[in-house]
Design a protein around this motif. Structure first.
Motif, PDB file in Angstrom:
ATOM      1  N   GLU A   1       0.829  -1.207   0.000  1.00  0.00           N
ATOM      2  CA  GLU A   1       0.000   0.000   0.000  1.00  0.00           C
ATOM      3  C   GLU A   1       0.861   1.253   0.000  1.00  0.00           C
ATOM      4  O   GLU A   1       0.583   2.221  -0.724  1.00  0.00           O
ATOM      5  CB  GLU A   1      -0.914  -0.001   1.232  1.00  0.00           C
ATOM      6  CG  GLU A   1      -2.059  -0.982   1.153  1.00  0.00           C
ATOM      7  CD  GLU A   1      -3.192  -0.448   0.300  1.00  0.00           C
ATOM      8  OE1 GLU A   1      -3.942   0.423   0.764  1.00  0.00           O
ATOM      9  OE2 GLU A   1      -3.307  -0.893  -0.859  1.00  0.00           O
TER      10      GLU A   1
ATOM     11  N   THR B   1      -0.264  -2.405  -6.950  1.00  0.00           N
ATOM     12  CA  THR B   1      -1.671  -2.789  -7.101  1.00  0.00           C
ATOM     13  C   THR B   1      -1.863  -4.142  -7.774  1.00  0.00           C
ATOM     14  O   THR B   1      -2.979  -4.656  -7.818  1.00  0.00           O
ATOM     15  CB  THR B   1      -2.421  -1.725  -7.932  1.00  0.00           C
ATOM     16  OG1 THR B   1      -1.779  -1.605  -9.221  1.00  0.00           O
ATOM     17  CG2 THR B   1      -2.398  -0.373  -7.241  1.00  0.00           C
TER      18      THR B   1
ATOM     19  N   ARG C   1      -8.534  -5.512  -3.270  1.00  0.00           N
ATOM     20  CA  ARG C   1      -7.537  -5.434  -4.346  1.00  0.00           C
ATOM     21  C   ARG C   1      -7.749  -6.594  -5.309  1.00  0.00           C
ATOM     22  O   ARG C   1      -7.327  -7.720  -5.045  1.00  0.00           O
ATOM     23  CB  ARG C   1      -6.111  -5.466  -3.766  1.00  0.00           C
ATOM     24  CG  ARG C   1      -5.828  -4.362  -2.766  1.00  0.00           C
ATOM     25  CD  ARG C   1      -5.885  -2.981  -3.401  1.00  0.00           C
ATOM     26  NE  ARG C   1      -5.545  -1.935  -2.453  1.00  0.00           N
ATOM     27  CZ  ARG C   1      -6.434  -1.268  -1.733  1.00  0.00           C
ATOM     28  NH1 ARG C   1      -7.735  -1.580  -1.827  1.00  0.00           N
ATOM     29  NH2 ARG C   1      -6.050  -0.321  -0.908  1.00  0.00           N
TER      30      ARG C   1
END
Length: 246
Positions: free
Chosen positions: A146, A151, A190
């Motif tokens: 993070e 990602t 995610r």
């Protein structure tokens, strides 16, 4: 002897092994006090026994694996594997030192070329269950991704129980369950994050960082520029990519 005979008849083998390590630590605690006037708290005794027992279980698993490999061809898949080109691989591991009850966690993030994006060594206070350290290590790995904006990643470690807990949709009721739920709060949002098990042979760099963390007082982070003592291990695992391209 009567107590031990009673336990042999009543307790399962794995539990009996743990009791044996606990008895050993109690005996050493007595000797430390009698001969050295060094006091160890019950928590320290419990923690040391738990770590020693986990190391024993791990060693038995390794011996079983080695005996099987004697009669099998070398498997190229039992080593670190690079992620797909658009992804990052996040390996994490923990280390324990029975003699001092110290613990540490190691995290390393690499791209598809095996280049290190970030590496981290994180010392941890002794706890009675190493699963707590495993869960904390994964939590730190999630937060680290993070922090640096990753990602699309695959998280890889050898803590089957922690990985299974994260993959389950039901709430975790383990006593480290709150850490698992904190991980899931981020992980489940995610879509391009996955998590998978890999044996320690696929996780050598993270294991080396975890062993180093045991010697540290504070968390250490390296961005791209890794310490020299990691170079050989990193290059060894990068050689996997070279073989794949031959």
């Amino acid at each position: 002897m009567e107590t031990w005979q009673y336990l042999i008849n009543k307790v399962q083998k794995q539990e009996l092994e743990y009791i044996a390590f606990t008895f050993k630590q109690i005996w050493q605690r007595i000797n430390k006090w009698v001969f050295e006037k060094v006091f160890k708290s019950p928590t320290e005794v419990w923690t040391a026994a738990r770590i020693e027992w986990n190391n024993f279980i791990e060693a038995k698993d390794d011996m079983g694996t080695r005996s099987l490999l004697i009669h099998q061809p070398i498997r190229r898949d039992v080593e670190w594997q690079p992620p797909d080109e658009a992804r990052y691989k996040v390996n994490w591991d923990v280390g324990f030192k029975t003699s001092t009850s110290k613990m540490g966690a190691g995290i390393i993030i690499r791209n598809f070329e095996g280049e290190v994006i970030v590496a981290l060594s994180m010392p941890r206070a002794p706890v009675s269950d190493p699963s707590v350290v495993e869960a904390n290590a994964l939590w730190r790995a999630v937060v680290l991704c993070e922090e640096i904006g990753i990602t699309n990643a695959v998280f890889e470690g050898d803590a089957r129980n922690i990985i299974s807990e994260v993959q389950q949709t039901d709430q975790s009721f383990a006593w480290y369950g709150q850490i698992i739920e904190d991980i899931k709060l981020i992980y489940n949002t995610r879509q391009r994050w996955t998590i998978q098990y890999a044996p320690r042979e696929c996780n050598l760099a993270a294991h080396k960082l975890a062993q180093f963390a045991i010697q540290c007082d504070n968390e250490l982070v390296w961005l791209e520029d890794i310490p020299e003592w990691m170079n050989e291990c990193i290059q060894l695992e990068k050689n996997v990519i070279l073989r794949m391209n031959i």
